[in-house]
Write an enzyme that holds these catalytic residues in place. Structure first.
Site, PDB file in Angstrom:
ATOM      1  N   ASP A 173     -21.773 -22.795 -16.291  1.00  9.93           N
ATOM      2  CA  ASP A 173     -21.591 -24.136 -16.850  1.00  9.93           C
ATOM      3  C   ASP A 173     -22.841 -24.566 -17.607  1.00  9.93           C
ATOM      4  O   ASP A 173     -22.750 -25.264 -18.622  1.00  9.93           O
ATOM      5  CB  ASP A 173     -21.277 -25.134 -15.733  1.00  9.93           C
ATOM      6  CG  ASP A 173     -19.867 -24.951 -15.192  1.00  9.93           C
ATOM      7  OD1 ASP A 173     -18.981 -24.542 -15.967  1.00  9.93           O
ATOM      8  OD2 ASP A 173     -19.660 -25.193 -13.994  1.00  9.93           O
TER       9      ASP A 173
ATOM     10  N   SER B  33     -15.841 -35.036 -16.571  1.00 11.71           N
ATOM     11  CA  SER B  33     -16.036 -33.599 -16.304  1.00 11.71           C
ATOM     12  C   SER B  33     -17.395 -33.319 -15.662  1.00 11.71           C
ATOM     13  O   SER B  33     -17.579 -32.287 -15.029  1.00 11.71           O
ATOM     14  CB  SER B  33     -15.857 -32.769 -17.581  1.00 11.71           C
ATOM     15  OG  SER B  33     -16.835 -33.108 -18.531  1.00 11.71           O
TER      16      SER B  33
ATOM     17  N   THR C  89     -18.196 -33.525 -11.179  1.00  9.48           N
ATOM     18  CA  THR C  89     -18.294 -32.468 -10.164  1.00  9.48           C
ATOM     19  C   THR C  89     -19.714 -31.887 -10.080  1.00  9.48           C
ATOM     20  O   THR C  89     -19.963 -31.005  -9.277  1.00  9.48           O
ATOM     21  CB  THR C  89     -17.321 -31.324 -10.497  1.00  9.48           C
ATOM     22  OG1 THR C  89     -17.504 -30.958 -11.877  1.00  9.48           O
ATOM     23  CG2 THR C  89     -15.875 -31.744 -10.284  1.00  9.48           C
TER      24      THR C  89
ATOM     25  N   ASP D  57     -34.652 -44.099  -6.323  1.00 15.08           N
ATOM     26  CA  ASP D  57     -35.066 -42.891  -7.047  1.00 15.08           C
ATOM     27  C   ASP D  57     -34.472 -42.830  -8.455  1.00 15.08           C
ATOM     28  O   ASP D  57     -35.131 -42.382  -9.385  1.00 15.08           O
ATOM     29  CB  ASP D  57     -34.651 -41.632  -6.270  1.00 15.08           C
ATOM     30  CG  ASP D  57     -35.533 -41.403  -5.050  1.00 15.08           C
ATOM     31  OD1 ASP D  57     -36.413 -42.254  -4.786  1.00 15.08           O
ATOM     32  OD2 ASP D  57     -35.345 -40.376  -4.367  1.00 15.08           O
TER      33      ASP D  57
END
Ligand code: NAP
Ligand code: MN
Length: 272
Positions: free
Chosen positions: A45, A156, A159, A148
């Site tokens: 990815d 998309s 995930t 933080d």
């Protein structure tokens, strides 16, 4: 058909890229690295994120195809041993073009305004300390954040980093942005919602820096450090990214295969 290949740089991905070029030449596809219609990403990815940013100026004219050489990817439909099948299908069939929403930010500093697009997400984090920021939704104060950082993800990208900070997984047909917190501090002064929120396409949110602070802005895999960020305005982009699909692979199957890892006894409900 004009195509380009981006590979991850490891030996398997490189050799598959060579193989793709050979097979493509036999089918008379035209290699065109500057103006491709199809961009084949071979790797993970992360490789597709690189390919996306490489062709970001031509995003409306490009359709991406992902081949994964490691674990199953969210942006990759094809396995390493399926290159021949992929080239054969590309030569024979018109693909279905699937379009996913992108996120857009307008970054404001005292001296300039810059626009960026992301496929997965933007994050804003403190570098030398916590991030202190006011969050407005549709120009009205929503909350005062200290912690933080903040993750603004696309469907998309939900995930990816978003999931690690407890955000929801969102189907890419839902044109939206998700704002998720990274370790927020909650006390009398700083109070945040705690859960992530989703904004529809016609809403926007501003993250306004509330002190002089060095911040890290990430745009997918790219990271920028600046001490002069006044605010960032986040919205669903008007442009989308296109993927060329030659066979169905549903989003929920990807989610299940990536995270749940059931074996063939899946229907029995047992875990392997
Ligand atoms: P990386 O550190 O190699 O990637 C982190 C992991 O995220 C890799 O396993 C990557 O898959 C996976 N990933 C990327 N996009 C995804 C998606 N849409 N859905 C599910 N998993 C996804 O860095 P990188 O490869 O350059 O990727 C940058 C991305 O890393 C960022 O956009 C961010 O989403 C993610 N990230 C996550 C965390 C976290 O979860 N705490 C922290 C920093 C960054 P591949 O191995 O297939 O590349
Ligand atoms: Mn990676």
């Amino acid at each position: 058909m004009k195509y380009a290949v981006i590979d991850r740089g490891d030996s398997l991905s490189q050799s598959l890229a060579q193989k793709f070029h050979q097979l493509a030449a036999e089918k008379h596809f035209v290699r065109n690295d500057d103006r491709p219609e199809f961009v084949i990403s071979i790797g993970g990815d992360g490789t597709l994120l690189h390919a996306f940013h490489k062709y970001i100026d031509r995003i409306a004219d490009v359709a991406f195809i992902g081949v994964h050489t490691g674990h199953l990817g969210f942006y990759a439909d094809w396995q390493a041993d399926e290159i021949e099948e992929l080239v054969a299908m590309m030569a024979l069939e018109q693909p279905r073009i699937v379009r996913y929403p992108l996120a857009e930010i307008q970054l404001e500093t005292p001296s300039e305004t810059n626009h960026y697009l992301s496929l997965n997400e933007f994050t804003l984090k403190g570098v030398d300390g916590t991030l202190v920021a006011q969050i407005n939704i549709n120009d009205e104060m929503f909350e005062m954040f200290r912690g933080d950082g903040i993750v603004i993800s696309t469907p998309s990208g939900s995930t990816a980093y978003n999931k690690s900070v407890g955000g929801a997984i969102v189907h890419p047909s839902i044109e939206s942005l998700q704002i998720a917190e990274i370790a927020s501090i909650n006390n009398r002064v700083y109070r945040t919602l705690g859960s992530s929120v989703m904004l529809p396409q016609h809403h926007h949110c501003d993250i306004i820096s509330k002190k002089e602070q060095k911040l890290q802005l990430t745009i997918d895999h790219v990271s920028i450090m600046r001490s002069d960020i006044s605010s960032i305005r986040c919205s669903v982009a008007s442009r989308k990214v296109s993927f060329a699909r030659y066979r169905p692979f549903t989003f929920w199957n990807r989610v299940r295969e990536a995270f749940l890892d059931y074996d063939d006894d899946r229907n029995s409900g047992k875990r392997s």
